[in-house]
Design a protein around this motif. Structure first.
Motif, PDB file in Angstrom:
ATOM      1  N   VAL A  27       0.800  -1.036   0.019  1.00 54.94           N
ATOM      2  CA  VAL A  27       0.065   0.100  -0.023  1.00 54.94           C
ATOM      3  C   VAL A  27       0.895   1.344  -0.090  1.00 54.94           C
ATOM      4  CG1 VAL A  27      -1.653   1.262   1.389  1.00 54.94           C
ATOM      5  CG2 VAL A  27      -1.819  -1.131   1.067  1.00 54.94           C
ATOM      6  N   MET A  28       1.939   1.196   0.784  1.00 59.81           N
ATOM      7  CA  MET A  28       2.929   2.474   0.926  1.00 59.81           C
ATOM      8  C   MET A  28       3.626   2.510  -0.695  1.00 59.81           C
ATOM      9  SD  MET A  28       6.716   3.006   2.682  1.00 59.81           S
ATOM     10  CE  MET A  28       7.249   1.744   1.243  1.00 59.81           C
ATOM     11  N   PHE A  29       4.135   1.407  -1.327  1.00 59.35           N
ATOM     12  CA  PHE A  29       4.328   1.779  -2.527  1.00 59.35           C
ATOM     13  C   PHE A  29       3.441   2.532  -3.513  1.00 59.35           C
ATOM     14  CE2 PHE A  29       7.666  -1.547  -1.317  1.00 59.35           C
ATOM     15  CZ  PHE A  29       8.858  -0.532  -1.079  1.00 59.35           C
ATOM     16  N   LYS A  30       2.030   1.906  -3.509  1.00 59.82           N
ATOM     17  CA  LYS A  30       1.511   2.298  -4.419  1.00 59.82           C
ATOM     18  C   LYS A  30       1.053   3.822  -4.294  1.00 59.82           C
ATOM     19  CE  LYS A  30      -3.676   1.615  -5.727  1.00 59.82           C
ATOM     20  NZ  LYS A  30      -4.719   0.659  -5.548  1.00 59.82           N
ATOM     21  N   TYR A  31       0.939   4.371  -3.100  1.00 56.13           N
ATOM     22  CA  TYR A  31       0.711   5.699  -2.837  1.00 56.13           C
ATOM     23  C   TYR A  31       1.835   6.659  -2.566  1.00 56.13           C
ATOM     24  CZ  TYR A  31      -4.069   3.916  -2.699  1.00 56.13           C
ATOM     25  OH  TYR A  31      -5.220   3.416  -3.085  1.00 56.13           O
ATOM     26  N   MET A  32       2.985   6.123  -2.289  1.00 54.03           N
ATOM     27  CA  MET A  32       4.082   6.902  -2.240  1.00 54.03           C
ATOM     28  C   MET A  32       4.525   7.518  -3.589  1.00 54.03           C
ATOM     29  SD  MET A  32       7.666   5.972  -0.260  1.00 54.03           S
ATOM     30  CE  MET A  32       8.200   4.803  -1.451  1.00 54.03           C
ATOM     31  N   LEU A  33       4.220   6.543  -4.614  1.00 56.61           N
ATOM     32  CA  LEU A  33       4.423   6.953  -5.987  1.00 56.61           C
ATOM     33  C   LEU A  33       3.355   7.642  -6.612  1.00 56.61           C
ATOM     34  CD1 LEU A  33       6.581   5.855  -8.103  1.00 56.61           C
ATOM     35  CD2 LEU A  33       4.603   5.061  -9.127  1.00 56.61           C
ATOM     36  N   GLY A  34       2.207   6.919  -6.336  1.00 50.48           N
ATOM     37  CA  GLY A  34       0.948   7.367  -7.097  1.00 50.48           C
ATOM     38  C   GLY A  34       0.608   8.784  -6.862  1.00 50.48           C
ATOM     39  N   ILE A  35       0.584   9.177  -5.328  1.00 48.64           N
ATOM     40  CA  ILE A  35      -0.069  10.469  -4.976  1.00 48.64           C
ATOM     41  C   ILE A  35       0.989  11.822  -5.403  1.00 48.64           C
ATOM     42  CG2 ILE A  35      -0.677  12.078  -2.921  1.00 48.64           C
ATOM     43  CD1 ILE A  35      -2.786  10.034  -3.650  1.00 48.64           C
ATOM     44  N   PRO A  36       2.282  11.689  -4.983  1.00 42.02           N
ATOM     45  CA  PRO A  36       3.070  12.973  -5.258  1.00 42.02           C
ATOM     46  C   PRO A  36       3.289  13.129  -6.828  1.00 42.02           C
ATOM     47  CG  PRO A  36       4.261  11.597  -3.568  1.00 42.02           C
ATOM     48  CD  PRO A  36       2.968  10.765  -4.170  1.00 42.02           C
ATOM     49  N   SER A  37       3.329  12.108  -7.680  1.00 40.77           N
ATOM     50  CA  SER A  37       3.305  12.204  -9.231  1.00 40.77           C
ATOM     51  C   SER A  37       2.028  12.668  -9.625  1.00 40.77           C
ATOM     52  CB  SER A  37       3.905  10.700  -9.607  1.00 40.77           C
ATOM     53  OG  SER A  37       2.784  10.052  -9.419  1.00 40.77           O
ATOM     54  N   GLY A  38       1.039  12.666  -9.045  1.00 40.79           N
ATOM     55  CA  GLY A  38      -0.180  13.035  -9.534  1.00 40.79           C
ATOM     56  C   GLY A  38      -0.886  11.927 -10.381  1.00 40.79           C
ATOM     57  N   ALA A  39      -0.151  10.684 -10.365  1.00 41.64           N
ATOM     58  CA  ALA A  39      -0.718   9.575 -11.186  1.00 41.64           C
ATOM     59  C   ALA A  39      -2.174   9.379 -10.508  1.00 41.64           C
ATOM     60  CB  ALA A  39       0.220   8.365 -11.072  1.00 41.64           C
ATOM     61  N   LEU A  40      -2.114   9.156  -9.324  1.00 39.75           N
ATOM     62  CA  LEU A  40      -3.485   8.963  -8.569  1.00 39.75           C
ATOM     63  C   LEU A  40      -4.185  10.097  -7.740  1.00 39.75           C
ATOM     64  CD1 LEU A  40      -2.106   5.467  -6.773  1.00 39.75           C
ATOM     65  CD2 LEU A  40      -3.914   5.712  -8.794  1.00 39.75           C
ATOM     66  N   ARG A  41      -5.366   9.878  -7.698  1.00 40.54           N
ATOM     67  CA  ARG A  41      -6.139  10.955  -6.842  1.00 40.54           C
ATOM     68  C   ARG A  41      -6.380  10.082  -5.320  1.00 40.54           C
ATOM     69  NH1 ARG A  41      -7.085  15.613  -6.835  1.00 40.54           N
ATOM     70  NH2 ARG A  41      -8.989  15.452  -5.879  1.00 40.54           N
ATOM     71  N   PRO A  42      -6.444  11.129  -4.463  1.00 42.70           N
ATOM     72  CA  PRO A  42      -6.806  10.524  -3.086  1.00 42.70           C
ATOM     73  C   PRO A  42      -8.212  10.262  -2.853  1.00 42.70           C
ATOM     74  CG  PRO A  42      -6.531  12.844  -2.939  1.00 42.70           C
ATOM     75  CD  PRO A  42      -6.533  12.408  -4.355  1.00 42.70           C
ATOM     76  N   ASP A  43      -8.828   9.312  -3.649  1.00 44.81           N
ATOM     77  CA  ASP A  43     -10.139   8.724  -3.791  1.00 44.81           C
ATOM     78  C   ASP A  43     -10.668   8.003  -2.640  1.00 44.81           C
ATOM     79  OD1 ASP A  43      -8.978   6.645  -4.351  1.00 44.81           O
ATOM     80  OD2 ASP A  43      -9.527   6.624  -6.629  1.00 44.81           O
ATOM     81  N   ALA A  44     -11.723   7.354  -2.781  1.00 48.87           N
ATOM     82  CA  ALA A  44     -12.281   6.319  -1.583  1.00 48.87           C
ATOM     83  C   ALA A  44     -11.441   5.248  -1.464  1.00 48.87           C
ATOM     84  CB  ALA A  44     -13.834   6.232  -2.079  1.00 48.87           C
ATOM     85  N   GLU A  45     -11.057   4.871  -2.587  1.00 50.63           N
ATOM     86  CA  GLU A  45     -10.241   3.340  -2.723  1.00 50.63           C
ATOM     87  C   GLU A  45      -8.992   3.677  -1.889  1.00 50.63           C
ATOM     88  OE1 GLU A  45      -9.670   0.486  -5.891  1.00 50.63           O
ATOM     89  OE2 GLU A  45      -7.465   1.404  -5.852  1.00 50.63           O
TER      90      GLU A  45
END
Ligand SMILES: Nc1ncnc2c1ncn2[C@@H]1O[C@H](COP(=O)(O)OP(=O)(O)OP(=O)(O)O)[C@@H](O)[C@H]1O
Ligand SMILES: [Mg+2]
Length: 1015
Positions: free
Chosen positions: A798-816
């Motif tokens: 989970v850390m790898f997913k969001y540590m990469l996804g959030i700062p890079s703008g690839a992912l949104r902080p959505d419900a999931e």
């Protein structure tokens, strides 16, 4: 009421055992001996076999004290069993026949008519009272408080006899009770500590450290404190650490908690039930953890699979609950923490820092050499015990030796020699008495003038040594054997060490008790003894010849090693210690290694201690020894491989030394193991460039070994290093190799990490995302799915997913994102090592701060926790840059442009220095946007050059993590330059790229960008 029927046999024997033990220690405290236990009573004797002039007085004091003990026990029983009990005590004085009847060790006993009369007195005593016969009355009436005489009828006597009820004693207890001399000096210290104590009574908690060298009076000081606390109505608990159990994890905490929760050694089932009743509200699994700690977990219930750190956290949580806090102010004393085991130390430090100490005062004592964790507890107050001043030393000496004129010269000698150490004063006087330099008794000694030698041994240790030397040979042998076992010992092990099973003669133990070298601390169901003072044991231990000592250690180890003993793993470290002391290097080595293995997944720090000991032993082997090489390599590889888990610096890995040792082909696996740890350590200490260079060499090493399982299990540090360096094409290629070799099995090669496959999948996801390739979302989902093999793996993915996804703008902080990071946080708290907990804090924090709502504050708090762990070498240092970049963005958002610019500059500089490249894009974006908003004279130029610097960073083809923010920044710059056409070109390209990549957060930002900046 019939006690047996009401309580049931088990609880009955437990209650009786407890009662007997308490009566036994009171008896002993006043110089009596317990003669026998009858079914529901005990018989004690004062004045035989050792004659005591004031035997009757001692017996009276002891009887009153026993009644007090009985009252406390009765209170406990009333609470717990709903039963009322009371004790009767009877005393009688007169000549008894004392001797050995029959054969065997326990056959010393007293008999005669006076023994019978004591029993009669007991039978006519009122419940809770003490009845004494006329003969005793005559000996004590000058200082006893007695009811009027009454005539009582007793069995088998022709006429009634007079008896009186004893109500109290006039003389102070210390004057008659044995041993404890009046407390001298310490007025200031006593004042300070009572002041703190009284704050405790007002509800204010405190932690106090009492420090001073051996024998200076720390324990005595605490006893005084406990007495004051008890008389102010506070509850008190006291436990000590012991030198020989400093390797037994949780030993001390477990003992203290057992006391607090009133769980005795033999009470597994009842203990469990009591705990469950007490913690009815708590998570049942937490209660199992507590049972585990106390050693009363039902073997049929599995121990929850959680890391040592999670255990500590959860137990701290449980112990912090109202169910644990006593309803009255309480003093806890933990003595001699210089010998505390590492696990207890960490847990206690945790508790003292995090549990609210209202109404509680915690006192620790230690010798000056201690410098551990407990001293870092916030708000700890120190009390240092200095040597007694001359007048206090005189006062003490005078009380012990008495006023006889022949003693003057000796007294001066004692004072001078003892240098204010009260224990030394006592020991010198005992030494004089045993050597017959002085005769008489405590408080009334005379000099025996025929003996001219009045020299004092030069140190406290030497004085104790001289006293041990003077024992009879069997007693000396016994005290030596006991010293091998520890500060507390039972007859069984003593027999083993003495080497003549069945033969321990109580007479020797009685001699040692009489000389005040040891005490009997348990009477039933087994006799147990303890050294009077820790120094006595040290001296008894050290004054033995090494070879003789070695033999005793070997015998003890052999008994403990018994293959039938299920506990062997738990006490492997203790066995290793004995073998080491026995000079058996190989034996000790393998037990240390075994201890290390056993603790690897229970408490990595304890495991590492064992490996370190093994390593030191291997180094001691002779150079000719053909096993020396591998014995030196094995523990070093394990230590190097696990440093990153335990926290510490790069140098702590000892990698250079390991590499120098591993020169032969058969050493390659050990070398790889060590290098894996070293790489991880370099990466998390943010020495990324260095790590990335070494990673290639590491991959070659793994390839040269050519074992598929090993490759699956061991490629991860190389992949991780490349990931930190932003070398995503390498990451993708290596991750793919692992995925192929794992053939869908999440557990394949999982000897170093929980699931190499899950890790590789998350890494491929990261690489694909960074390189603008398809299917990265599916990869992340797959990685999270696969990671459910264990808690820590899940949290990491989970850390790898969001540590990469959030700062890079690839992912949104959505419900999931909310759901997954929240779940990771909960799981980490319950099960994981601190390292994984910090990973969860990072992931959760990043998600929380990216949403405009009231939880942002909480998000920053989590990030701060992770950040400070990283700074403290307990978490990945590269995450500090990630967190700082987010913090810089936050400053900009709040309008603090200067602060944002300053921080973003620093983050960028540090990334270039370390080679960690993950956050260059986001940090440069914050810098450029803030500069363009501030627009001081050189700001636009600086923004322009920051953009060019980022653009010039060499990257793998298709690396969109720089490309995308660059497009956006160039558009913003064009707008600042007033160049509408250039603006439109970049804004369009930005929009098209973000859309084609489907990077959620950039899509949102595309919409924001277009409107206001349109010239
Ligand atoms: N102020 C005092 N007045 C009278 N007796 C004292 C005083 N301080 C200590 N003693 C006595 O001196 C002896 C040694 O003291 P104590 O056991 O408290 O030392 P300690 O500091 O706890 O040593 P260690 O570090 O070895 O545990 C004890 O018998 C104690 O009763
Ligand atoms: Mg002490």
């Amino acid at each position: 009421m019939d006690l047996a029927a009401a309580l049931g046999p088990e609880r009955l024997s437990e209650v009786m055992g407890e009662l007997f033990n308490r009566c036994g220690s009171v008896t002993q405290r006043y110089g009596g001996t317990v003669q026998q236990f009858t079914g529901d009573g005990i018989m004690a004797l004062f004045g035989a076999p050792i004659s005591l002039e004031d035997h009757a007085i001692r017996a009276c004091v002891a009887a009153l004290e026993i009644q007090k003990e009985a009252v406390t026990l009765a209170d406990e029983m009333k609470r717990r069993d709903g039963m009322e009990i009371a004790l009767r005590v009877g005393l009688n004085s007169g000549d008894v026949v004392f001797g050995q009847i029959g054969s065997g060790s326990e056959s010393y006993t007293a008999f005669g008519t006076h023994v019978g009369m004591a029993q009669r007195m007991e039978s006519v005593a009122p419940a809770g009272g003490v009845m004494i016969s006329e003969s005793t009355v005559r000996l004590v009436e000058h200082i006893a408080v007695l009811d009027d005489p009454s005539l009582v009828n007793i069995k088998n006597a022709p006429e009634p006899v007079y008896a009186r009820r004893l109500r109290g004693m006039l003389a102070s207890r210390t004057a008659i009770g044995r041993r404890e001399s009046t407390l001298v000096g310490r007025d200031d210290e006593m004042d300070s500590i009572t002041r703190i104590l009284h704050n405790g009574l007002d509800g204010q908690g405190s932690v106090v450290g009492v420090v001073g060298p051996a024998g200076i009076g720390k324990s005595r000081f605490c006893r005084e404190l406990l007495r004051i606390a008890q008389s102010s109505g506070m509850a008190t608990f006291c436990t000590s650490c012991e030198s020989h159990t400093s390797e037994v994890p949780f030993g001390v905490v477990s003992r203290l908690l057992r006391d607090v929760l009133q769980i005795s050694d033999d009470e597994q089932e009842a203990g469990g039930a009591a705990l469950r009743a007490r913690f009815g509200e708590a998570d049942p699994e937490d209660v199992v953890l507590l049972e585990d700690l106390l050693g009363i977990r039902d073997a049929a219930v599995a121990s929850p699979n959680v890391s040592a750190e999670a255990r500590r956290r959860r137990l701290a949580g449980l112990i912090g609950t109202p169910a644990m806090s006593p309803d009255q102010p309480t003093v806890y004393v933990v003595e001699d923490v210089h010998w505390i085991d590492a696990a207890s130390e960490a847990m206690l430090a945790d508790l003292l820092t995090n549990v609210s100490l209202t109404q509680a005062m915690v006192v620790i004592t230690y010798r000056p050499e201690y410098a551990g964790l407990l001293l870092q507890v916030p708000a700890i107050q120190g009390i240092k015990l200095e040597p007694l001043d001359d007048s206090a030393a005189w006062e003490m000496t005078a009380e012990l030796i008495g006023p006889h004129p022949s003693m003057h010269e000796l007294a001066a000698n004692i004072i001078e020699r003892s240098a204010g150490n009260p224990f030394y004063v006592q020991e010198i006087i005992r030494e004089f008495a045993e050597r017959k330099v002085i005769v008489g008794e405590r408080g009334a000694y005379r000099r025996q003038l025929e003996i001219a030698d009045i020299s004092v041994p030069p140190t406290l240790q030497a004085t104790i040594g001289a006293r041990i030397d003077r024992l009879t040979p069997p007693a000396k042998r016994t005290v030596y054997a006991a010293a091998i076992i520890g500060s507390r010992f039972g007859i069984d092990l003593l027999n083993v060490v003495l080497g003549d099973a069945e033969n321990a003669d109580r007479a020797e133990l009685a001699e040692l008790v009489h000389c005040e070298l040891i005490d009997q601390v348990m009477f039933t169901p087994r006799a147990e003894y303890a050294f009077r003072h820790p120094l006595v044991r040290t001296v008894a231990y050290e004054s033995q010849l090494k070879t003789a000592r070695a033999q005793l250690h070997r015998r003890l180890a052999a008994a403990l090693e018994d293959p039938n003993a299920a506990a062997a793993d738990e006490i492997a470290a203790v066995i290793a210690g004995h073998l080491e002391a026995a000079g058996d290097i190989r034996g000790a080595f393998s037990w240390h290694m075994r201890a290390g293995n056993w603790f690897t997944n229970r408490d990595i720090n304890v495991a590492r201690n064992s490996w370190r000991r093994a390593q030191d032993l291997a180094d001691k082997l002779s150079v000719e020894d053909s096993d020396r090489r591998w014995m030196r390599i094995a523990p070093r590889a394990l230590l190097c491989g696990s440093t990153w888990r335990a926290g510490g610096s790069v140098a702590d890995t000892g990698f250079d030394e390991l590499r120098a040792l591993c020169t032969r082909p058969e050493d390659q696996v050990a070398l790889a193991m060590g290098m894996a740890g070293f790489l991880s350590q370099l990466a998390i200490r943010a020495r990324v460039r260095e790590a990335s260079q070494l990673a290639s060499e590491y991959i070659e090493l793994i390839d040269s070994i050519g074992e598929p399982d090993l490759t699956v299990g061991m490629l991860y540090p190389a992949i991780h290093v490349k990931y930190e360096a932003g070398e995503m094409a390498d990451v993708e290629r290596l991750a793919q190799r692992v995925i192929d070799l794992a053939r869908g099995d999440p557990k394949r090669g999982n000897f170093l990490t929980g699931s190499p496959l899950a890790f590789a999948t998350a890494m491929r996801a990261s690489a694909r995302c960074a390189l603008g390739k398809a299917k990265w979302r599916e990869d992340f989902d797959q990685a999270v799915e696969t990671s459910r093999v264990d808690a820590t793996t899940y949290v990491s993915m989970v850390m790898f997913k969001y540590m990469l996804g959030i700062p890079s703008g690839a992912l949104r902080p959505d419900a999931e994102a909310q759901r997954e990071t929240e779940e990771a946080m909960q799981i980490a708290k319950r099960c994981s090592e601190d390292f994984a907990l910090h990973s969860a804090q990072l992931a959760r924090g990043l998600v929380l701060v990216s949403v405009e709502n009231s939880h942002r504050e909480q998000g920053f708090e989590l990030l701060e926790k992770a950040r400070s762990a990283a700074i403290g070498e307990r978490f990945n240092l590269t995450t500090v840059l990630t967190i700082d970049a987010v913090t810089a963005a936050e400053r900009a958002r709040r309008g603090d442009l200067d602060g944002a610019i300053e921080l973003a500059r620093r983050v960028i500089a540090e990334q270039f220095e370390s080679g960690a490249a993950r956050d260059l894009g986001p940090a440069t974006s914050v810098l450029v946007e803030s500069l363009l908003r501030r627009r001081r004279a050189p700001d636009i130029d600086e923004a322009r050059s920051a953009i060019e610097t980022l653009a010039a960073v060499p990257t793998d083809p298709g690396f969109v993590f720089h490309e995308l923010p660059l497009l956006r920044m160039r558009a913003l710059l064009a707008s600042a330059d007033g160049d509408a056409e250039r603006y439109r070109t970049y804004a369009d390209r930005y929009r098209v790229t973000a859309q084609s990549l489907q990077f959620d957060d950039h899509l949102a930002s595309v919409r924001r960008l277009a409107a206001p900046a349109d010239p």
